[in-house]
Design a protein around this motif. Structure first.
Motif, PDB file in Angstrom:
ATOM      1  N   ARG A   1       0.870  -1.177   0.000  1.00  0.00           N
ATOM      2  CA  ARG A   1       0.000   0.000   0.000  1.00  0.00           C
ATOM      3  C   ARG A   1       0.903   1.222   0.000  1.00  0.00           C
ATOM      4  O   ARG A   1       2.042   1.159   0.454  1.00  0.00           O
ATOM      5  N   ARG A   2       0.378   2.316  -0.512  1.00  0.00           N
ATOM      6  CA  ARG A   2       1.209   3.507  -0.627  1.00  0.00           C
ATOM      7  C   ARG A   2       1.848   3.894   0.703  1.00  0.00           C
ATOM      8  O   ARG A   2       3.034   4.232   0.764  1.00  0.00           O
ATOM      9  N   GLU A   3       1.072   3.796   1.765  1.00  0.00           N
ATOM     10  CA  GLU A   3       1.576   4.233   3.062  1.00  0.00           C
ATOM     11  C   GLU A   3       2.530   3.226   3.712  1.00  0.00           C
ATOM     12  O   GLU A   3       3.216   3.547   4.683  1.00  0.00           O
ATOM     13  N   THR A   4       2.590   1.996   3.177  1.00  0.00           N
ATOM     14  CA  THR A   4       3.475   0.981   3.771  1.00  0.00           C
ATOM     15  C   THR A   4       4.543   0.490   2.793  1.00  0.00           C
ATOM     16  O   THR A   4       5.226  -0.490   3.074  1.00  0.00           O
ATOM     17  N   LYS A   5       4.698   1.173   1.667  1.00  0.00           N
ATOM     18  CA  LYS A   5       5.631   0.709   0.635  1.00  0.00           C
ATOM     19  C   LYS A   5       7.074   0.638   1.163  1.00  0.00           C
ATOM     20  O   LYS A   5       7.797  -0.318   0.883  1.00  0.00           O
ATOM     21  N   ALA A   6       7.481   1.636   1.935  1.00  0.00           N
ATOM     22  CA  ALA A   6       8.848   1.641   2.456  1.00  0.00           C
ATOM     23  C   ALA A   6       9.089   0.450   3.372  1.00  0.00           C
ATOM     24  O   ALA A   6      10.151  -0.193   3.312  1.00  0.00           O
ATOM     25  N   GLU A   7       8.108   0.142   4.216  1.00  0.00           N
ATOM     26  CA  GLU A   7       8.244  -1.003   5.116  1.00  0.00           C
ATOM     27  C   GLU A   7       8.279  -2.318   4.343  1.00  0.00           C
ATOM     28  O   GLU A   7       9.025  -3.240   4.676  1.00  0.00           O
TER      29      GLU A   7
ATOM     30  N   LEU B   1      14.308  -6.449   1.375  1.00  0.00           N
ATOM     31  CA  LEU B   1      15.765  -6.447   1.500  1.00  0.00           C
ATOM     32  C   LEU B   1      16.224  -7.395   2.597  1.00  0.00           C
ATOM     33  O   LEU B   1      17.286  -8.020   2.480  1.00  0.00           O
ATOM     34  N   GLU B   2      15.441  -7.519   3.657  1.00  0.00           N
ATOM     35  CA  GLU B   2      15.769  -8.487   4.704  1.00  0.00           C
ATOM     36  C   GLU B   2      15.753  -9.908   4.144  1.00  0.00           C
ATOM     37  O   GLU B   2      16.610 -10.735   4.486  1.00  0.00           O
ATOM     38  N   LEU B   3      14.779 -10.196   3.296  1.00  0.00           N
ATOM     39  CA  LEU B   3      14.710 -11.522   2.680  1.00  0.00           C
ATOM     40  C   LEU B   3      15.891 -11.759   1.737  1.00  0.00           C
ATOM     41  O   LEU B   3      16.439 -12.864   1.686  1.00  0.00           O
ATOM     42  N   VAL B   4      16.275 -10.734   0.986  1.00  0.00           N
ATOM     43  CA  VAL B   4      17.440 -10.850   0.103  1.00  0.00           C
ATOM     44  C   VAL B   4      18.673 -11.230   0.914  1.00  0.00           C
ATOM     45  O   VAL B   4      19.462 -12.097   0.521  1.00  0.00           O
ATOM     46  N   ASP B   5      18.830 -10.602   2.072  1.00  0.00           N
ATOM     47  CA  ASP B   5      19.976 -10.906   2.928  1.00  0.00           C
ATOM     48  C   ASP B   5      19.861 -12.284   3.565  1.00  0.00           C
ATOM     49  O   ASP B   5      20.826 -13.062   3.581  1.00  0.00           O
ATOM     50  N   SER B   6      18.685 -12.604   4.099  1.00  0.00           N
ATOM     51  CA  SER B   6      18.538 -13.862   4.843  1.00  0.00           C
ATOM     52  C   SER B   6      18.654 -15.078   3.938  1.00  0.00           C
ATOM     53  O   SER B   6      19.136 -16.138   4.361  1.00  0.00           O
TER      54      SER B   6
ATOM     55  N   LEU C   1      20.234 -12.565  -7.092  1.00  0.00           N
ATOM     56  CA  LEU C   1      19.420 -11.985  -8.161  1.00  0.00           C
ATOM     57  C   LEU C   1      17.955 -11.966  -7.751  1.00  0.00           C
ATOM     58  O   LEU C   1      17.446 -12.947  -7.215  1.00  0.00           O
ATOM     59  N   VAL C   2      17.292 -10.846  -8.011  1.00  0.00           N
ATOM     60  CA  VAL C   2      15.846 -10.724  -7.820  1.00  0.00           C
ATOM     61  C   VAL C   2      15.202 -10.653  -9.196  1.00  0.00           C
ATOM     62  O   VAL C   2      15.624  -9.856 -10.046  1.00  0.00           O
ATOM     63  N   VAL C   3      14.209 -11.498  -9.427  1.00  0.00           N
ATOM     64  CA  VAL C   3      13.545 -11.547 -10.730  1.00  0.00           C
ATOM     65  C   VAL C   3      12.082 -11.148 -10.576  1.00  0.00           C
ATOM     66  O   VAL C   3      11.348 -11.741  -9.770  1.00  0.00           O
TER      67      VAL C   3
END
Length: 293
Positions: free
Chosen positions: A153-159, A165-170, A175-177
């Motif tokens: 949602r627009r108001e939660t996009k940053a979160e 990004l946490e998932l990318v690290d964990s 690569l993200v597709v």
């Protein structure tokens, strides 16, 4: 794939002696080149090289395990790179890149990637699936993959992007597709993953933006429809192109038929782009790419 097989990619200002320098370095460390491709761009003045090689026992060592280490290779390449102002990367071929797939409600590209990976047709490991909708959880689970529902949602996009990004690290993702992920990524997220996000766009030329693109194409009487796989940048759908696929159509094709054809084109173009990236065959050249197929 052998633990002793590597891929070296590099780019630098074009000059004499680059290929000879790389070949002499590898030969001097007991490495046998199995594949080599190069390209000098006359317009940008940049030189690009991809070399695949096998580290072999040093001549006369009498020890089958006496092969050059990755650490020594990296040190040698770094020294050579300083002579030519090179940007370079070195990978072991046995280490498969890890991929996070993002999807919305259209599952054709996700399904194709999952099938290719399980069938051994894709040189990459899919770590997990992320979606802003729950619809395709069943598909991810059928391949025993983790599924993460991250609504936007627009108001939660940053979160939501912080969680991504946490998932990318964990998951230790390389690569993200975006397999028909129908949300625009923020400029901040694109900057944090440069050259590590691939998107599939549902058009060739002309580009029909917004809803129902194939209905727009049919209404305009197009003769070619297609798909474009590209790296994601802050400029929407204008990142460096990796692969494109097209099909000829005519006035007899309905929007529904064009949609079906288009989904096949999207799946094929995305799979090729992902596989070439995984095999380290795509090098960035400013706003475009060099693809050593």
């Amino acid at each position: 794939m052998s633990d002793r097989e590597y891929v070296l990619t590099l780019s630098c200002p074009d000059s004499r002696g680059i290929v000879a320098g790389v070949a002499n370095l590898l030969n001097g460390h007991g490495c046998n080149i199995t594949e080599s491709q190069q390209y000098g761009d006359h317009y940008t003045g940049r030189f690009f090289l991809r070399v695949q090689f096998l580290a072999e026992p040093m001549a006369g060592s009498g020890n089958g395990d006496d092969v050059v280490t990755e650490e020594v290779l990296r040190g040698a390449v770094a020294a050579l790179a300083g002579d030519f102002d090179m940007e370079w990367e070195l990978w072991r071929c046995s280490v498969r890149p890890r991929m996070l797939v993002m999807v919305s409600k259209f599952g054709h590209c996700l399904n194709d990637l999952l099938y290719r990976q399980r069938s051994g047709l894709l040189d990459i490991d899919i770590a997990a699936v992320v979606s802003n909708h729950p619809d395709l959880e069943f598909l991810a689970r059928s391949y025993d993959l983790d599924f993460h529902h991250l609504p936007v949602r627009r108001e939660t996009k940053a979160e939501q992007e912080a969680r991504l990004l946490e998932l990318v690290d964990s998951y230790n993702v390389d690569l993200v597709v975006l397999a028909r992920y129908m949300q625009v990524l923020s400029e901040d997220l694109c900057a944090k993953l440069p050259g590590k996000i691939i998107n599939i766009h549902h058009s060739f030329l002309p580009s029909f933006k917004g809803a129902r693109p194939y209905h727009q194409a049919q209404a305009r009487g197009v003769k070619l429809i297609g798909a474009t796989a590209h790296y994601v940048t802050a400029d929407l759908d204008e990142g460096p192109i990796i692969e494109q696929e097209v099909s000829r159509v005519d006035h007899t094709h309905t929007p529904e038929q064009m949609t079906a054809i288009g989904r096949d084109l999207e799946s094929l173009a995305l799979a090729r782009a992902v596989n070439w990236h995984a095999q380290r065959r795509v090098l960035l050249n400013g706003g475009k790419t060099v693809v050593f197929r």
